[in-house]
Design a protein around this motif. Structure first.
Motif, mmCIF file in Angstrom:
data_model
loop_
_atom_site.group_PDB
_atom_site.id
_atom_site.type_symbol
_atom_site.label_atom_id
_atom_site.label_comp_id
_atom_site.label_asym_id
_atom_site.label_seq_id
_atom_site.Cartn_x
_atom_site.Cartn_y
_atom_site.Cartn_z
ATOM 1 N N GLU A 69 0.823 -1.211 0.000
ATOM 2 C CA GLU A 69 0.000 0.000 0.000
ATOM 3 C C GLU A 69 0.863 1.269 0.000
ATOM 4 O O GLU A 69 0.607 2.209 -0.749
ATOM 5 C CB GLU A 69 -0.911 -0.019 1.231
ATOM 6 C CG GLU A 69 -1.796 1.181 1.379
ATOM 7 C CD GLU A 69 -2.575 1.143 2.689
ATOM 8 O OE1 GLU A 69 -2.823 2.218 3.247
ATOM 9 O OE2 GLU A 69 -2.938 0.037 3.155
ATOM 10 N N ARG A 90 2.519 1.723 -3.423
ATOM 11 C CA ARG A 90 1.555 2.204 -4.420
ATOM 12 C C ARG A 90 1.236 3.676 -4.211
ATOM 13 O O ARG A 90 1.102 4.433 -5.172
ATOM 14 C CB ARG A 90 0.276 1.363 -4.362
ATOM 15 C CG ARG A 90 0.456 -0.006 -4.956
ATOM 16 C CD ARG A 90 -0.814 -0.800 -4.903
ATOM 17 N NE ARG A 90 -0.621 -2.117 -5.487
ATOM 18 C CZ ARG A 90 -1.357 -3.176 -5.202
ATOM 19 N NH1 ARG A 90 -2.353 -3.070 -4.356
ATOM 20 N NH2 ARG A 90 -1.092 -4.330 -5.783
ATOM 21 N N HIS A 91 1.133 4.066 -2.957
ATOM 22 C CA HIS A 91 0.906 5.488 -2.660
ATOM 23 C C HIS A 91 2.097 6.320 -3.123
ATOM 24 O O HIS A 91 1.932 7.397 -3.694
ATOM 25 C CB HIS A 91 0.660 5.682 -1.162
ATOM 26 C CG HIS A 91 0.461 7.105 -0.774
ATOM 27 N ND1 HIS A 91 -0.678 7.811 -1.083
ATOM 28 C CD2 HIS A 91 1.270 7.969 -0.128
ATOM 29 C CE1 HIS A 91 -0.565 9.040 -0.641
ATOM 30 N NE2 HIS A 91 0.615 9.162 -0.053
ATOM 31 N N SER A 92 3.285 5.815 -2.887
ATOM 32 C CA SER A 92 4.500 6.492 -3.340
ATOM 33 C C SER A 92 4.498 6.640 -4.856
ATOM 34 O O SER A 92 4.811 7.713 -5.387
ATOM 35 C CB SER A 92 5.727 5.702 -2.879
ATOM 36 O OG SER A 92 6.906 6.282 -3.377
ATOM 37 N N ALA A 110 1.939 6.731 -6.841
ATOM 38 C CA ALA A 110 0.924 7.722 -7.219
ATOM 39 C C ALA A 110 1.423 9.139 -6.987
ATOM 40 O O ALA A 110 1.193 10.039 -7.803
ATOM 41 C CB ALA A 110 -0.361 7.475 -6.433
ATOM 42 N N THR A 111 2.126 9.338 -5.902
ATOM 43 C CA THR A 111 2.681 10.668 -5.601
ATOM 44 C C THR A 111 3.722 11.071 -6.638
ATOM 45 O O THR A 111 3.707 12.197 -7.138
ATOM 46 C CB THR A 111 3.296 10.675 -4.187
ATOM 47 O OG1 THR A 111 2.267 10.355 -3.250
ATOM 48 C CG2 THR A 111 3.892 12.029 -3.856
#
Length: 64
Positions: free
Chosen positions: A32, A35-37, A39-40
């Motif tokens: 998670e 994936r957030h990284s 997206a950023t």
């Protein structure tokens, strides 16, 4: 190539790397976070690409 385009390309590479790490992660929380990284980094790349377009439209006197 202007500075913003170089930064955008670097951010895209970092996003791909984060996605690869997410795919290899065995822990859900780590997946998670990666994936957030990704997206950023992608959002940052898009912002730099928009900046590069704006700079090109403004003309050479406004370029970096």
């Amino acid at each position: 190539m202007i500075k913003a385009e170089l930064k955008a390309a670097e951010y895209r590479v970092r996003a791909l790397h984060a996605l690869a790490l997410a795919e290899d992660a065995t822990l859900d929380r780590v997946r998670e976070l990666q994936r957030h990284s990704a997206a950023t980094w992608t959002q940052m790349a898009e912002a730099e690409e928009a900046r590069a377009r704006d700079t090109r439209r403004a003309g050479p006197s406004q370029g970096d």
